[in-house]
Scaffold this active site. Structure first.
Site, PDB file in Angstrom:
ATOM      1  N   ARG A 100      -9.523  -1.049  -3.334  1.00  0.00           N
ATOM      2  CA  ARG A 100      -9.325  -1.254  -1.894  1.00  0.00           C
ATOM      3  C   ARG A 100      -7.835  -1.161  -1.552  1.00  0.00           C
ATOM      4  O   ARG A 100      -7.455  -0.560  -0.546  1.00  0.00           O
ATOM      5  CB  ARG A 100      -9.894  -2.605  -1.460  1.00  0.00           C
ATOM      6  CG  ARG A 100     -11.419  -2.669  -1.557  1.00  0.00           C
ATOM      7  CD  ARG A 100     -11.950  -4.024  -1.113  1.00  0.00           C
ATOM      8  NE  ARG A 100     -11.759  -4.227   0.309  1.00  0.00           N
ATOM      9  CZ  ARG A 100     -11.745  -5.425   0.899  1.00  0.00           C
ATOM     10  NH1 ARG A 100     -11.891  -6.522   0.173  1.00  0.00           N
ATOM     11  NH2 ARG A 100     -11.587  -5.533   2.202  1.00  0.00           N
ATOM     12  N   CYS A 106      -5.063 -10.736   2.001  1.00  0.00           N
ATOM     13  CA  CYS A 106      -6.233 -10.118   1.366  1.00  0.00           C
ATOM     14  C   CYS A 106      -6.961  -9.345   2.454  1.00  0.00           C
ATOM     15  O   CYS A 106      -6.327  -8.698   3.272  1.00  0.00           O
ATOM     16  CB  CYS A 106      -7.116 -11.200   0.720  1.00  0.00           C
ATOM     17  SG  CYS A 106      -7.631 -12.496   1.875  1.00  0.00           S
TER      18      CYS A 106
END
Length: 278
Positions: free
Chosen positions: A178, A234
């Protein structure tokens, strides 16, 4: 004392009158799974707090997928389940401390210093033959008075400025695919904040799901200088919390959370996006 405690430590203290155990189990994409698991069985006396209903506020255009809850509302919920500033709080989940760390961070942000995260999750507790219960405890309501520490938090503008400042380290807590922009399964845009280093939050765990020792954590963060300000993010401000906890355990003096995280960053079309290795 360490924030991380083992299940035997919890077992020895679970019935002490100033202790409240909080079940933080949750599953992304299955919003009722945590509550259902809690109702099936939990550590005796534990209360349940839900990531999305209790430990986050409503999603809007900006602020990310799990915006921080209003501190007044969270303080009221804590008081309702019998937690005040004198209470020792022990949080657990079944995901390596991922969601328990969110409660630890929120309560630290609100000035509460005696919050612990159970190193091994509920499955390890149950597998060890420790007691479990279906009974939901009756709690005497109290008053939790928040003393908010705004210095623990950064906002979007702080991060924009930090990108230009080499003395500030930005850490991305998501898995590498990611971060690199190769595989985005949750948010609508792939990549990372330019200049950020990748420290996948699960790097704090051993293969068996227990947290690494301090020496092992020191090795994991060896390229993160202790004398720099650290900003951690995050996808939505949740899985950053284990990284914040680990760095705090290691004595890093200036670790701050970008709570909106990637899902907030990409809600502003003018923000730059990087892909690949930095």
């Amino acid at each position: 004392m360490s924030v991380l405690v083992n299940k035997a430590w919890v077992l020895a203290r679970m019935y002490e009158p100033d202790v409240t155990i909080v079940d933080c189990r949750f599953m992304l994409g299955q919003p009722d799974a945590g509550r259902i698991s809690y109702e099936e069985n939990h550590i005796p006396g534990a209360v349940f707090l839900d990531l999305e209903k209790d430990l986050s506020s409503s999603v809007s255009e900006h602020g990310g997928r799990h915006p921080l809850p209003d501190t007044g509302q969270l303080a009221a919920k804590l008081g309702k389940v019998g937690i005040n500033r004198e209470t020792r709080v022990i949080a657990y989940d079944d995901q390596g401390g991922l969601y328990a760390s969110r409660l630890w961070w929120l309560m630290s942000y609100m000035g509460h210093e005696t919050v612990f995260v159970m190193n091994e999750g509920f499955s390890a507790w149950k597998d060890a033959g420790y007691p479990v219960s279906k009974d939901q405890p009756v709690r005497v309501p109290t008053t939790f008075t928040a003393d908010v520490h705004p210095e623990m938090l950064v906002n979007l503008e702080d991060v924009r400025q930090a990108m230009k400042d080499p003395s500030i380290v930005i850490l991305d807590s998501r898995e590498s695919s990611r971060y690199l922009g190769l595989n985005e399964t949750i948010d609508h845009t792939a990549g990372h904040i330019p200049g950020a280093k990748n420290k996948f939050w699960k790097g704090v765990l051993q293969d068996n799901g227990e947290w690494k020792s301090l020496d092992e954590l020191k090795e994991y963060y060896k390229d993160v200088p202790k004398d720099h300000e650290i900003i951690v993010y995050c996808g939505s401000g949740v899985s950053a919390c284990p990284n914040v906890l680990a760095l705090t355990e290691l004595g890093y003096p200036d670790v701050r959370l970008y709570a909106g995280s990637w899902s907030d960053w990409i809600s502003y079309s003018e923000n730059p996006i990087a892909t690949g290795e930095e």
